[in-house]
Write an enzyme that holds these catalytic residues in place. Structure first.
Site, PDB file in Angstrom:
ATOM      1  N   HIS A   1      35.837  58.335  67.010  1.00  0.00           N
ATOM      2  CA  HIS A   1      35.288  57.050  67.450  1.00  0.00           C
ATOM      3  C   HIS A   1      35.291  56.921  68.969  1.00  0.00           C
ATOM      4  O   HIS A   1      36.193  57.413  69.644  1.00  0.00           O
ATOM      5  CB  HIS A   1      35.969  55.869  66.761  1.00  0.00           C
ATOM      6  CG  HIS A   1      37.441  55.706  67.009  1.00  0.00           C
ATOM      7  ND1 HIS A   1      37.940  55.006  68.084  1.00  0.00           N
ATOM      8  CD2 HIS A   1      38.521  56.124  66.303  1.00  0.00           C
ATOM      9  CE1 HIS A   1      39.267  54.996  68.023  1.00  0.00           C
ATOM     10  NE2 HIS A   1      39.649  55.672  66.962  1.00  0.00           N
TER      11      HIS A   1
ATOM     12  N   GLU B   1      35.960  51.317  65.732  1.00  0.00           N
ATOM     13  CA  GLU B   1      36.978  51.696  64.741  1.00  0.00           C
ATOM     14  C   GLU B   1      38.216  50.823  64.881  1.00  0.00           C
ATOM     15  O   GLU B   1      38.854  50.469  63.904  1.00  0.00           O
ATOM     16  CB  GLU B   1      37.358  53.179  64.910  1.00  0.00           C
ATOM     17  CG  GLU B   1      38.247  53.728  63.798  1.00  0.00           C
ATOM     18  CD  GLU B   1      39.738  53.512  64.008  1.00  0.00           C
ATOM     19  OE1 GLU B   1      40.496  53.671  63.037  1.00  0.00           O
ATOM     20  OE2 GLU B   1      40.165  53.173  65.129  1.00  0.00           O
ATOM     21  N   GLU B   2      38.548  50.482  66.139  1.00  0.00           N
ATOM     22  CA  GLU B   2      39.844  49.848  66.394  1.00  0.00           C
ATOM     23  C   GLU B   2      39.972  48.434  65.840  1.00  0.00           C
ATOM     24  O   GLU B   2      41.040  48.040  65.397  1.00  0.00           O
ATOM     25  CB  GLU B   2      40.136  49.831  67.904  1.00  0.00           C
ATOM     26  CG  GLU B   2      40.346  51.212  68.518  1.00  0.00           C
ATOM     27  CD  GLU B   2      41.571  51.939  67.972  1.00  0.00           C
ATOM     28  OE1 GLU B   2      42.267  51.385  67.104  1.00  0.00           O
ATOM     29  OE2 GLU B   2      41.808  53.073  68.417  1.00  0.00           O
TER      30      GLU B   2
ATOM     31  N   ASP C   1      40.890  61.853  64.285  1.00  0.00           N
ATOM     32  CA  ASP C   1      41.376  60.585  64.857  1.00  0.00           C
ATOM     33  C   ASP C   1      42.897  60.460  64.794  1.00  0.00           C
ATOM     34  O   ASP C   1      43.428  59.369  64.630  1.00  0.00           O
ATOM     35  CB  ASP C   1      40.698  59.389  64.150  1.00  0.00           C
ATOM     36  CG  ASP C   1      41.025  58.064  64.828  1.00  0.00           C
ATOM     37  OD1 ASP C   1      41.423  58.077  66.000  1.00  0.00           O
ATOM     38  OD2 ASP C   1      40.877  57.007  64.178  1.00  0.00           O
TER      39      ASP C   1
ATOM     40  N   ASP D   1      43.289  58.488  71.532  1.00  0.00           N
ATOM     41  CA  ASP D   1      42.704  57.646  70.474  1.00  0.00           C
ATOM     42  C   ASP D   1      41.496  56.913  71.034  1.00  0.00           C
ATOM     43  O   ASP D   1      41.641  55.850  71.612  1.00  0.00           O
ATOM     44  CB  ASP D   1      43.769  56.673  69.971  1.00  0.00           C
ATOM     45  CG  ASP D   1      43.288  55.845  68.792  1.00  0.00           C
ATOM     46  OD1 ASP D   1      42.254  56.193  68.199  1.00  0.00           O
ATOM     47  OD2 ASP D   1      43.943  54.838  68.478  1.00  0.00           O
TER      48      ASP D   1
ATOM     49  N   HIS E   1      47.704  53.185  71.187  1.00  0.00           N
ATOM     50  CA  HIS E   1      47.354  51.794  71.522  1.00  0.00           C
ATOM     51  C   HIS E   1      48.158  51.248  72.702  1.00  0.00           C
ATOM     52  O   HIS E   1      48.492  50.068  72.732  1.00  0.00           O
ATOM     53  CB  HIS E   1      47.534  50.869  70.304  1.00  0.00           C
ATOM     54  CG  HIS E   1      46.644  51.221  69.154  1.00  0.00           C
ATOM     55  ND1 HIS E   1      46.675  50.544  67.956  1.00  0.00           N
ATOM     56  CD2 HIS E   1      45.686  52.172  69.011  1.00  0.00           C
ATOM     57  CE1 HIS E   1      45.791  51.067  67.124  1.00  0.00           C
ATOM     58  NE2 HIS E   1      45.175  52.060  67.744  1.00  0.00           N
TER      59      HIS E   1
HETATM   60 ZN   LIG Z   1      41.656  55.905  66.447  1.00  0.00          ZN
END
Ligand SMILES: [Zn+2]
Length: 506
Positions: free
Chosen positions: A328, A374-375, A399, A340, A470
């Protein structure tokens, strides 16, 4: 000397010959008689030890058989599963690992120019433009984007501060989807939803801190995604969540959260492991902890338009059957999104570019897809599956970071998993990417899998993945070019072998 004499004596007896150099000066005539002496000695030895030698030959043949037969069988078997998988796989791996790829430098450029690619942001759309332009330059058969409607959440200013028993500013990150708020209240600490239920009478008017220790992501993340509504159900005025990570250097981890219908919305944020434990310890010491949570977060009234971006090499034999590889493009606002999932999309993209640069024409179309959103919504994966499920032959998402590749999680029939294991054993063993297990695929290709198509996820060494997940720590300094090259090799090989699959796959 005694043993040498014994040996000589025995040869003497069996051959009726005295070996001259051994009874005279051992250094004389050695070269002239070397052959003759060896001949007689070997001959004598064979005659004497023929049973042992026969046994030895048998053992050697057995060992050769044990090694060679499976190699030959595997070679035969892989060629009946996938056409030219073996030879192309070798070529791909040699090139990716020895000559290297552009994965690291493309990722580095992407995340440097466009960090914080959250849905609805200009950064994300600029990144997608950049990827699309580069894909066009790469000369793929088809490059395009599809519009996707995505949620547009904006963080704004935010803070969390302990006001009592002392003043202490905390590192915090509002959770994606949270509403704004300015709440000052006493904190009640719980370690689980069960404990919250037990203490429900004490929750009203308080900030609930979910201090659940990380076990694994999928089981601990429920406190981040569902903590706010669970707290609000009992009259909580805000929810703080211990960051979803096993390790911390004072780093808060954001991530998406969801409000339950019919329950009041309250602001919610993640705090660090250190501060979560600090508050818990204050509570254990019977201290009343008062915290102010201030958040300006908001979900914009109208959705934004983002895009899935894709490029492909057309298949030579079955162009309408598509093997999808991807990751993503979006990331959390605070992160560079190298791990990510900038690394995931770049590795898949570089895998396709490598196949193309080697002049390999796959039998089925191979398409790289950069899913958006995606998040905090996964609208990209959902939209893609809605349009393209029918033509999908197989899909692989990356991912969970592009560190050392280990194998693939697969959702497919038992037969397919067995066949993929054969291929991995035969072709991917040079990069030790041989673990093929039934398991969860990615969020984005999960929609294709839910629609009944087989799929997989690249599995890598994720031992440190959730340390950075994140956070502002998800940045280029965590990436390793040689590990990324191996991920490219694994992804390209698997995509090519599946595109050249003999017959159907389910
Ligand atoms: Zn991800």
């Amino acid at each position: 000397m005694a043993s040498q004499y014994t040996k000589l004596q025995s040869i003497e007896v069996e051959d009726n010959l005295l070996l001259p150099y051994q009874v005279s000066n051992p250094t004389q005539k050695k070269s002239q008689n070397k052959f003759a002496s060896y001949f007689y000695r070997v001959k004598g030895y064979i005659i004497k030890k023929w049973k042992i030698l026969l046994l030895l030959m048998f053992v050697l043949l057995l060992i050769a058989g044990v090694i060679l037969i499976p190699v030959l069988v595997l070679r035969y078997k892989t060629s009946t599963i996938s056409d030219q998988c073996d030879e192309y796989g070798k070529e791909i791996i040699n090139n990716a690992v020895q000559k290297g790829t552009e994965a690291y430098s493309r990722l580095s450029t992407l995340v440097t120019l466009f960090p914080g690619r959250l849905s609805g942001s200009e950064q994300l759309e600029n990144a997608i433009d950049w990827i699309q332009d580069m894909m066009l330059d790469d000369g793929f058969d088809l490059v395009k984007t599809d519009d996707v409607e995505v949620t547009h959440w904006v963080r704004g200013d935010e803070s969390a501060t302990i006001l009592q028993p002392y003043h202490r500013k905390m590192n915090m990150l509002g959770l994606g989807g949270s509403i704004a708020g300015n709440v000052t209240a006493e904190v009640i600490v719980v370690s689980s939803f069960d404990e919250l239920d037990t203490l429900q009478d004490q929750v009203k008017g308080k900030i609930v801190l979910f201090n659940a220790i990380f076990t694994n992501y999928s089981s601990t993340v429920q406190y981040r995604s569902g903590g706010a509504s669970a707290a609000a159900k009992y009259g909580g005025v805000a929810a703080l969540v211990r960051s979803i990570t096993p390790y911390s250097l004072g780093t808060p981890h954001t991530g998406v959260m969801f409000y339950q219908d019919g329950i009041d919305k309250i602001p919610t944020a993640a705090i660090t492991l250190e501060d979560a434990d600090l508050i818990q310890n204050l509570a254990i010491l019977n201290q009343t902890v008062i915290v102010n949570l201030y958040m300006e977060a908001q979900t914009m009234p109208t959705n934004a338009i983002s895009r899935n971006v894709m490029a492909q090499i057309n298949g030579s034999t079955y162009p309408d059957e598509v093997v999808v590889i991807g990751g993503h493009t979006d990331s959390w606002d605070v992160a560079q999104g190298a791990m990510d999932d900038g690394g995931g999309i770049v590795v898949a993209w570089e895998a396709l570019r490598l196949i193309k640069s080697l002049g390999i024409i796959p039998k089925r179309t191979i398409r790289v897809v950069g899913w958006t959103n995606e998040e905090n919504g996964a609208a990209g994966g959902a939209a893609y599956a809605q349009l393209y499920t029918n033509e999908t032959f197989f899909s692989i998402e990356s991912d969970i970071g592009v560190t050392q590749p280990l194998g693939f999680n697969v959702m497919a029939s038992e037969q397919t998993i067995t066949d993929l294991q054969l291929i991995a054993d035969k072709v991917l063993s040079p990069i030790k990417t041989t673990s093929i297990v039934e398991g969860e695929v990615g969020t984005d290709n999960g929609f294709l899998v839910s629609n009944g198509k087989p799929g997989a996820q690249l599995i890598t060494d994720e031992s440190k993945y959730f340390w950075y997940h994140h956070t502002a720590g998800d940045a280029m300094d965590k990436m390793d070019p040689s590990q990324m090259n191996q991920c490219v090799a694994a992804m390209a090989t698997m995509a090519l072998c599946i595109s050249n699959w003999v017959g159907q796959l389910n």
